[in-house]
Design an enzyme around this catalytic site. Structure first.
Site, mmCIF file in Angstrom:
data_model
loop_
_atom_site.group_PDB
_atom_site.id
_atom_site.type_symbol
_atom_site.label_atom_id
_atom_site.label_comp_id
_atom_site.label_asym_id
_atom_site.label_seq_id
_atom_site.Cartn_x
_atom_site.Cartn_y
_atom_site.Cartn_z
ATOM 1 N N THR A 109 12.024 -9.919 4.471
ATOM 2 C CA THR A 109 11.814 -8.576 3.950
ATOM 3 C C THR A 109 12.672 -8.270 2.728
ATOM 4 O O THR A 109 12.410 -7.306 2.024
ATOM 5 C CB THR A 109 12.118 -7.520 5.028
ATOM 6 O OG1 THR A 109 13.496 -7.652 5.407
ATOM 7 C CG2 THR A 109 11.229 -7.706 6.250
ATOM 8 N N HIS B 28 0.833 -1.199 0.000
ATOM 9 C CA HIS B 28 0.000 0.000 0.000
ATOM 10 C C HIS B 28 0.869 1.252 0.000
ATOM 11 O O HIS B 28 1.989 1.228 0.509
ATOM 12 C CB HIS B 28 -0.932 -0.019 1.219
ATOM 13 C CG HIS B 28 -1.793 -1.242 1.252
ATOM 14 N ND1 HIS B 28 -2.928 -1.368 0.495
ATOM 15 C CD2 HIS B 28 -1.655 -2.421 1.903
ATOM 16 C CE1 HIS B 28 -3.466 -2.558 0.695
ATOM 17 N NE2 HIS B 28 -2.703 -3.219 1.545
#
Length: 182
Positions: free
Chosen positions: A165, A115
């Site tokens: 990540t 997002h």
């Protein structure tokens, strides 16, 4: 102004609106298939195979323990002999490629959706997606989370509960939050 559909934007990694009618309809169809799959009985192997074939749009040698959840299914490309243990989630707004002979532990989550950092764009429901690639002969321990845009190299091991990540090279073991080579 772009003439691209929201789906085209999604699949090309651009910002898109996931509330688009076409995308919403595809996710609803996926939910119907997943409901049937997740409610199926183990003794009806043929029904399960047919449901998975309709979900992933190709024949694959895979084993998935229900419940299993994904957004579209059609954006997931599976190699031969892929195993998903119970309660896995794959958010496949972008392509998710999983190589041959991959073992995925229970409650593993693979995310492609992300997002905007700008709150005003989030309020308008924009998001984007980044492809995830998992090489061959990878083992992902239970409860691990693979974040958008990550590539996991062949033969690597992701420790249980790890949050991946960044890209992971081939032939390493990683663990932790964020996951680091051990």
């Amino acid at each position: 102004m772009s003439n691209e559909s929201e789906k085209q934007k999604m699949l090309s990694g651009k910002q898109y609106n996931p509330l688009d009618r076409e995308l919403s309809a595809e996710r609803e169809q996926c939910k119907i298939i997943l409901k049937q799959f997740n409610d199926s009985v183990p003794t009806d192997a043929k029904q399960r195979r047919n449901l998975l074939k309709s979900l992933f749009k190709k024949k694959a040698q895979i084993w998935i323990e229900p419940p299993f959840y994904c957004d579209y299914g059609s954006n997931i490309e599976l190699g031969k002999q892929v195993f998903f243990n119970f309660n896995c989630v794959v958010l496949d707004a972008a392509k998710v490629t999983i190589g041959d002979n991959v073992f995925i532990g229970p409650a593993v989550q693979i995310y492609t959706s992300t997002h905007p950092k700008d709150a005003s764009l989030r309020r308008k429901f924009f998001e984007s997606a980044k492809e995830v690639k998992i090489g061959a002969d990878v083992w992902i321990g239970g409860g691990a989370i693979i974040l958008p845009g990550v590539t996991v190299g062949d033969r690597s091991i992701i420790g249980a509960g790890s949050v991946v990540t960044k890209d992971i090279p081939a032939d390493v073991s990683v663990a932790g939050n964020p996951a680091k080579i051990i």
